[in-house]
Design an enzyme around this catalytic site. Structure first.
Site, PDB file in Angstrom:
ATOM      1  N   GLU A 201     -24.960  25.042  15.609  1.00  0.00           N
ATOM      2  CA  GLU A 201     -26.295  25.353  16.143  1.00  0.00           C
ATOM      3  C   GLU A 201     -27.076  26.289  15.220  1.00  0.00           C
ATOM      4  O   GLU A 201     -28.246  26.542  15.455  1.00  0.00           O
ATOM      5  CB  GLU A 201     -26.168  25.961  17.558  1.00  0.00           C
ATOM      6  CG  GLU A 201     -25.681  27.403  17.632  1.00  0.00           C
ATOM      7  CD  GLU A 201     -24.183  27.598  17.384  1.00  0.00           C
ATOM      8  OE1 GLU A 201     -23.489  26.631  16.997  1.00  0.00           O
ATOM      9  OE2 GLU A 201     -23.719  28.741  17.556  1.00  0.00           O
TER      10      GLU A 201
ATOM     11  N   CYS B 281     -16.630  27.587  17.938  1.00  0.00           N
ATOM     12  CA  CYS B 281     -16.081  28.902  17.621  1.00  0.00           C
ATOM     13  C   CYS B 281     -15.300  29.458  18.828  1.00  0.00           C
ATOM     14  O   CYS B 281     -14.254  28.924  19.153  1.00  0.00           O
ATOM     15  CB  CYS B 281     -17.182  29.829  17.122  1.00  0.00           C
ATOM     16  SG  CYS B 281     -16.543  31.174  16.120  1.00  0.00           S
TER      17      CYS B 281
ATOM     18  N   HIS C 160     -20.280  27.092  13.596  1.00  0.00           N
ATOM     19  CA  HIS C 160     -21.457  27.116  14.483  1.00  0.00           C
ATOM     20  C   HIS C 160     -22.478  26.065  14.059  1.00  0.00           C
ATOM     21  O   HIS C 160     -23.360  26.358  13.247  1.00  0.00           O
ATOM     22  CB  HIS C 160     -22.130  28.489  14.412  1.00  0.00           C
ATOM     23  CG  HIS C 160     -21.369  29.580  15.096  1.00  0.00           C
ATOM     24  ND1 HIS C 160     -21.627  29.978  16.386  1.00  0.00           N
ATOM     25  CD2 HIS C 160     -20.333  30.339  14.665  1.00  0.00           C
ATOM     26  CE1 HIS C 160     -20.802  30.948  16.722  1.00  0.00           C
ATOM     27  NE2 HIS C 160     -20.002  31.187  15.694  1.00  0.00           N
TER      28      HIS C 160
HETATM   29  N1  GLN Z   1     -13.890  35.982  17.063  1.00  0.00           N
HETATM   30  C1  GLN Z   1     -14.456  35.478  18.289  1.00  0.00           C
HETATM   31  C2  GLN Z   1     -13.374  35.278  19.348  1.00  0.00           C
HETATM   32  O1  GLN Z   1     -12.262  35.474  19.061  1.00  0.00           O
HETATM   33  C3  GLN Z   1     -15.202  34.190  18.045  1.00  0.00           C
HETATM   34  C4  GLN Z   1     -16.393  34.434  17.183  1.00  0.00           C
HETATM   35  C5  GLN Z   1     -17.511  33.500  17.421  1.00  0.00           C
HETATM   36  O2  GLN Z   1     -17.567  32.777  18.412  1.00  0.00           O
HETATM   37  N2  GLN Z   1     -18.469  33.515  16.517  1.00  0.00           N
HETATM   38  O3  GLN Z   1     -13.645  34.932  20.453  1.00  0.00           O
END
Ligand code: GLN
Length: 195
Positions: A180, A79, A178
């Site tokens: 995890e 992410c 994610h």
């Molecule tokens: N929207 C977040 C970002 O731009 C990422 C979200 C996340 O890691 N769950 O960094």
């Protein structure tokens, strides 16, 4: 494996990654300072906020040591971690947010690319790098980035609705979701297998 897997613990969702590695019998170690990279064999950049990750990383002088580390050691970004590993952000507004990606993975991303109305969703995705890759992985997307393009140096290893959601470049791995947050540890296992 001699050294533990490092978890970048500057900010974000690293505890769940630790649990996943523990479930696999793999030791982890927190990385917050450049010198701590010498103590680990691989590094996970967790989800969180790429703005905050950028700021903290640069404040403690971790950017160049991390780039040097990634030349030979596996790194996995999930992410916000994928945003940090990407080669660029396509959303022009991002310059206002101050996200400075590391350029480790040859792909372009858009932060929060699935729109605010769908902050979070789960989807079954097929992932090429896994054992039993015909068994779908329950992927959890939370304000996920969207991979807009994948360059010639990286390969797409997972798709959702015809779009890439995970890329691999040798020993570097990144995904928009994610891994995890589910009990399925196959992605963590695949990462450990890169060491
Ligand atoms: N929207 C977040 C970002 O731009 C990422 C979200 C996340 O890691 N769950 O960094």
């Amino acid at each position: 494996m001699n050294k533990p897997v490092g978890l970048l613990t500057l900010q974000g969702d690293y505890e769940k990654h630790q649990k996943a590695f523990t479930a696999l019998g793999v030791e982890t170690r927190s990385v917050r300072r450049p010198a701590e990279l010498n103590e680990v064999s691989a590094l996970v950049i967790p989800g969180g906020e790429s703005t905050t990750l950028t700021r903290l990383m640069d404040r403690i002088g971790l950017r160049q040591p991390l780039l040097d580390f990634a030349v030979t050691n596996p790194v996995m970004g999930t992410c916000a971690g994928l945003i940090m590993m990407s080669s660029g952000l396509v959303d022009e507004k991002n310059s206002d947010f101050g996200v400075e990606p590391l350029g480790l993975l040859d792909c372009q991303v858009r932060r929060n690319g699935y729109g605010r109305q769908i902050d979070s969703f789960t989807a079954e995705v097929g992932i090429d790098v896994l054992d039993n890759s015909d068994v779908a992985f329950d992927a959890v997307f939370i304000r996920a980035p969207r991979i807009i393009s994948v360059g010639p140096n990286a390969e797409t290893v997972a798709m959702h609705n015809g779009e890439p959601v995970a890329v691999r470049q040798g020993h570097l791995l990144g995904m928009t979701f994610h891994p995890e947050l589910t009990a399925d540890t196959r992605i963590h296992q695949a990462f450990v297998d890169l060491i």
